[in-house]
Design a protein around this motif. Sequence first.
Motif, short mmCIF file in Angstrom:
data_model
loop_
_atom_site.label_atom_id
_atom_site.label_comp_id
_atom_site.label_asym_id
_atom_site.label_seq_id
_atom_site.Cartn_x
_atom_site.Cartn_y
_atom_site.Cartn_z
N LEU A 174 36.48 33.15 -0.65
CA LEU A 174 37.52 33.25 -1.68
C LEU A 174 38.85 33.63 -1.05
CD1 LEU A 174 35.71 35.13 -4.60
CD2 LEU A 174 36.88 32.92 -4.79
N VAL A 175 39.90 32.88 -1.39
CA VAL A 175 41.25 33.18 -0.91
C VAL A 175 42.24 32.97 -2.04
CG1 VAL A 175 40.77 32.56 1.50
CG2 VAL A 175 41.52 30.78 -0.10
N GLY A 176 43.43 33.55 -1.91
CA GLY A 176 44.48 33.35 -2.90
C GLY A 176 45.22 34.63 -3.24
N PHE A 177 46.27 34.48 -4.03
CA PHE A 177 47.09 35.62 -4.40
C PHE A 177 46.28 36.68 -5.11
CE2 PHE A 177 49.78 38.05 -7.25
CZ PHE A 177 50.91 38.34 -6.48
N ASP A 178 45.49 36.29 -6.11
CA ASP A 178 44.71 37.27 -6.88
C ASP A 178 43.69 37.98 -5.99
OD1 ASP A 178 46.06 36.70 -9.23
OD2 ASP A 178 44.50 35.40 -10.02
N ILE A 179 43.15 37.29 -5.01
CA ILE A 179 42.17 37.88 -4.12
C ILE A 179 42.83 38.95 -3.25
CG2 ILE A 179 40.39 37.41 -2.41
CD1 ILE A 179 40.05 36.01 -5.20
N ASP A 180 44.00 38.61 -2.70
CA ASP A 180 44.73 39.58 -1.89
C ASP A 180 45.22 40.76 -2.73
OD1 ASP A 180 44.29 38.03 0.32
OD2 ASP A 180 46.32 37.22 0.44
N MET A 181 45.63 40.47 -3.96
CA MET A 181 46.07 41.55 -4.86
C MET A 181 44.93 42.52 -5.14
SD MET A 181 47.78 41.31 -8.69
CE MET A 181 46.25 40.73 -9.48
N ALA A 182 43.74 42.00 -5.38
CA ALA A 182 42.59 42.86 -5.65
C ALA A 182 42.26 43.74 -4.44
CB ALA A 182 41.38 42.02 -6.04
N ALA B 291 43.88 27.33 -7.11
CA ALA B 291 44.87 27.63 -6.07
C ALA B 291 46.28 27.52 -6.65
CB ALA B 291 44.72 26.64 -4.91
N PRO B 292 47.19 28.45 -6.29
CA PRO B 292 47.09 29.44 -5.21
C PRO B 292 46.57 30.80 -5.66
CG PRO B 292 49.32 29.44 -6.06
CD PRO B 292 48.56 28.40 -6.87
N TYR B 293 46.13 30.92 -6.91
CA TYR B 293 45.61 32.21 -7.38
C TYR B 293 44.26 32.53 -6.74
CZ TYR B 293 49.21 31.94 -11.00
OH TYR B 293 50.42 31.84 -11.65
N GLU B 294 43.32 31.57 -6.82
CA GLU B 294 42.02 31.76 -6.20
C GLU B 294 41.38 30.39 -5.95
OE1 GLU B 294 42.33 34.24 -8.97
OE2 GLU B 294 42.71 32.52 -10.23
N SER B 295 40.83 30.23 -4.76
CA SER B 295 40.13 29.01 -4.41
C SER B 295 39.15 29.33 -3.29
CB SER B 295 41.11 27.92 -3.98
OG SER B 295 41.87 28.34 -2.86
N LEU B 296 38.34 28.34 -2.91
CA LEU B 296 37.35 28.51 -1.86
C LEU B 296 37.74 27.71 -0.62
CD1 LEU B 296 34.06 28.19 -3.95
CD2 LEU B 296 34.93 30.28 -2.87
N THR B 297 37.56 28.32 0.54
CA THR B 297 37.76 27.61 1.79
C THR B 297 36.51 26.75 2.07
OG1 THR B 297 36.71 29.30 3.18
CG2 THR B 297 39.06 29.59 2.66
N THR B 298 36.57 25.97 3.12
CA THR B 298 35.42 25.14 3.50
C THR B 298 34.23 26.02 3.91
OG1 THR B 298 36.33 24.97 5.74
CG2 THR B 298 36.82 23.17 4.19
N ASP B 299 34.51 27.28 4.24
CA ASP B 299 33.44 28.23 4.58
C ASP B 299 32.98 29.03 3.36
OD1 ASP B 299 33.49 27.53 7.29
OD2 ASP B 299 35.15 28.92 7.68
N ASN B 300 33.41 28.57 2.16
CA ASN B 300 33.00 29.22 0.91
C ASN B 300 33.55 30.63 0.76
OD1 ASN B 300 31.66 28.36 -1.46
ND2 ASN B 300 29.98 29.79 -1.07
#
Length: 257
Positions: free
Chosen positions: A56-64, A45-54
């Motif tokens: 994927l979230v983060g800048f790189d995820i939104d960029m993709a 994080a903040p590039y990519e991490s997992l929420t409690t619901d597993n």
Amino acid sequence: MNKLLKVGTAALLAATMVGCSSAPADDSTSEDSEVITIGVSPDYAPYESLTTDNELVGFDIDMAAWFEDYLTEEEGVTYSLEFKQMSFDNIITQIQGDQIDIGISGFTYDEEREVEWSDPYIKTAQVAVVPNGSSIASVDDLVGKKLAAQTGATGEIAANEVEGAEVSSVQNVQDIFTGLAANQYDAAIVDLGVAKQYVSSGNFTMIDGYLLDEENYVIAKKGNTEIIEKINKCIEAFIASDDYQTLCDEYDLLPLE
């Protein structure tokens, strides 16, 4: 079109873990679709991490997700950018073995990495983080200290360049900060964006000064210039969009000037 409105599709992308796009397509795959598989280490994080619901979230995820929309519109082909989770130090191995197409996981340039590099998309740096109350106040104070850095990251290189430092290479960034909180290490050497995330918890302090001044890139297999050219088109359009600054602000990352 404001592609930021569609980055919610990142959750759907992240939930799908499939094989490399170079694998033979089955009968259910349309001729007018293309899959790009992405290696990601979701401990950054903040590039990519997992929420409690597993998820994927983060800048790189939104960029993709932005890239997926852009390529679909520009090329008239339905693109699907799909993530495969793995440790950071395994991403390059998986790229070289044709198990994934690209890596998007906060990569900074290292000439020893045998990969193709995209154009940069974010400014960053390697910095030191210490527990609150530490006597370490500057980069000079790191001499001879116990330092932790992520295995295979440029932070590991920066840590090993500190005079007399005892460096521990740790695979998972979350484990680095767990150890730092338990005083197993004197300082952690990590990416600036990651450092800000942990400092915001109130348990750590980022010391003044950069150990390395860097930028972030997408990587692909050495020789795969075709996919890098495609990604570079996405990066250029992304940086020129309003969504770029919006996401930089949201994730507290430094935009390219």
